[in-house]
Scaffold this active site. Structure first.
Site, PDB file in Angstrom:
ATOM      1  N   LYS A  54     -20.815 -29.157   9.320  1.00 56.99           N
ATOM      2  CA  LYS A  54     -19.947 -28.743  10.442  1.00 56.99           C
ATOM      3  C   LYS A  54     -18.974 -29.855  10.777  1.00 56.99           C
ATOM      4  CE  LYS A  54     -23.270 -25.617  12.529  1.00 56.99           C
ATOM      5  NZ  LYS A  54     -24.507 -25.549  13.299  1.00 56.99           N
ATOM      6  N   GLN A  98     -27.597 -27.462  18.250  1.00 59.57           N
ATOM      7  CA  GLN A  98     -28.236 -26.948  17.037  1.00 59.57           C
ATOM      8  C   GLN A  98     -29.661 -26.469  17.323  1.00 59.57           C
ATOM      9  OE1 GLN A  98     -26.624 -26.591  14.091  1.00 59.57           O
ATOM     10  NE2 GLN A  98     -28.433 -25.754  13.100  1.00 59.57           N
ATOM     11  N   ASP A 121     -21.084 -20.774  20.130  1.00 56.13           N
ATOM     12  CA  ASP A 121     -22.131 -19.996  19.454  1.00 56.13           C
ATOM     13  C   ASP A 121     -22.198 -18.564  19.997  1.00 56.13           C
ATOM     14  OD1 ASP A 121     -23.653 -21.139  17.385  1.00 56.13           O
ATOM     15  OD2 ASP A 121     -24.707 -22.458  18.779  1.00 56.13           O
TER      16      ASP A 121
HETATM   17  N1  GUN Z   1     -29.406 -22.877  13.732  1.00 57.80           N
HETATM   18  C1  GUN Z   1     -29.250 -22.030  12.694  1.00 57.80           C
HETATM   19  N2  GUN Z   1     -28.115 -21.304  12.841  1.00 57.80           N
HETATM   20  C2  GUN Z   1     -27.566 -21.692  14.006  1.00 57.80           C
HETATM   21  C3  GUN Z   1     -26.379 -21.305  14.691  1.00 57.80           C
HETATM   22  O1  GUN Z   1     -25.613 -20.441  14.266  1.00 57.80           O
HETATM   23  N3  GUN Z   1     -26.155 -21.953  15.857  1.00 57.80           N
HETATM   24  C4  GUN Z   1     -26.986 -22.908  16.357  1.00 57.80           C
HETATM   25  N4  GUN Z   1     -26.686 -23.464  17.502  1.00 57.80           N
HETATM   26  N5  GUN Z   1     -28.098 -23.278  15.734  1.00 57.80           N
HETATM   27  C5  GUN Z   1     -28.372 -22.670  14.570  1.00 57.80           C
END
Ligand code: GUN
Length: 300
Positions: A54, A98, A121
């Site tokens: 990311k 996350q 998100d």
């Molecule tokens: N962990 C796995 N996929 C995601 C996601 O799309 N967002 C977040 N915040 N954590 C994750």
């Protein structure tokens, strides 16, 4: 094989290009650089990989990336204090915490402490409600990526029968809401659903998001249907050598691709679209925060 392969890797690259173009324009015309803050608590190896990826792609499209790595034993109060600081920081337009969080932290409480306008998100309860009532919101990245690919391949989705296999808050439920908003007739199937195969066979669109390796086979798919595979499962691959593994989706690609009209592969399908949509959401959040026009084609 008869199905067209929907190339998520290529599609994601075009989404990131659009984001980069918009970021350049924001800088040139308004002296604004969108910023994305990612919070990682603990050292989950899969989360580490996601977070690194990311950060790299955020910088690549010209945005600012702020990474906050906290110890696995961080208290809830300290995490909430960091989020409060990020909520108040005008240089931060998107915040992602996350998941999964270590067990001693309340995920719902943490997610709902993020400013909904910065919740890239789309997991905050306000954004969930706004999406469910058809109002402007931040849309969860994976379902948004699936929707973009479906619209690109099929054009209008109006009147199509869609089955979403899986009812998670992150994918299944928001995916169903987005398909409903595009005037599909939507069924959410799950582990207790009766006649799940027959249900899927009646669908123009099948989105598989259950986390069960290769569960959806060609026998579940109508001829010519569009199949979106959200699953990422690592399974043993003894044919590659002892202890080796391979990535598979929730769809049995070999049998499904023989009958489907189009299908996303794993890897290289939905996966790359998720981060591309996170970047798209960040630029959208930045535009909204500054009262500017949103980029076209990057929101639901
Ligand atoms: N962990 C796995 N996929 C995601 C996601 O799309 N967002 C977040 N915040 N954590 C994750």
């Amino acid at each position: 094989m008869s199905a067209k392969i929907i190339d998520g890797k290529e599609f994601a690259a075009t989404v990131r290009e659009k984001v980069a173009t918009h970021v350049t324009r924001l800088k040139a015309d308004h002296d604004i650089t969108p910023g994305l803050a990612v919070v990682l608590v603990g050292e989950d190896p899969a989360s580490e990989v996601y977070v690194r990826s990311k950060g790299k792609l955020t910088v690549e499209v010209g945005m600012n990336s702020y990474e906050h790595r906290l110890d696995a034993t961080t208290s809830e109060a300290d995490l909430l204090a960091l989020i409060e600081k990020l909520n108040a920081d005008p240089a931060v337009h998107g915040i992602l915490c996350q998941l999964p969080l270590p067990k001693h932290l309340n995920e719902d409480l943490v997610i709902n402490s993020i400013d909904p306008a910065k919740d890239v998100d789309g997991f905050h309860i306000s954004n969930v409600g706004l999406l469910a009532t058809g109002q402007k919101s931040m849309v969860p990245c994976t379902p948004l990526g699936c929707l973009m690919m479906l619209r690109d391949h099929l054009g209008s989705l109006s009147g199509l029968n869609a089955v979403v296999v899986g009812r998670s808050n992150i994918v299944g439920k928001p995916m169903a809401q987005l398909l409903l908003r595009d005037s599909c007739t939507v069924t959410i199937a799950h582990s207790r659903t009766k006649n799940i195969e027959a249900l899927c066979r009646g669908a123009d669109i099948v989105v598989a998001a259950v986390g069960r390796p290769e569960m959806v086979t060609g026998e579940w798919i109508a001829k010519g249907a569009t199949v979106i595979d959200v699953g990422i499962n690592r399974i043993p691959a003894p044919e590659k050598g002892e202890g080796k593994t391979r990535l598979v989706g929730d769809v049995d690609f070999a049998s499904a691709s023989a009958v489907a009209g189009a299908i996303t592969p794993v890897p290289g399908g939905v996966g790359p679209m998720t981060i591309a949509c996170l970047l798209a959401n960040t630029v959208t959040a930045c535009c909204r925060a500054n009262g500017l026009d949103e980029p076209e084609g990057l929101t639901a």
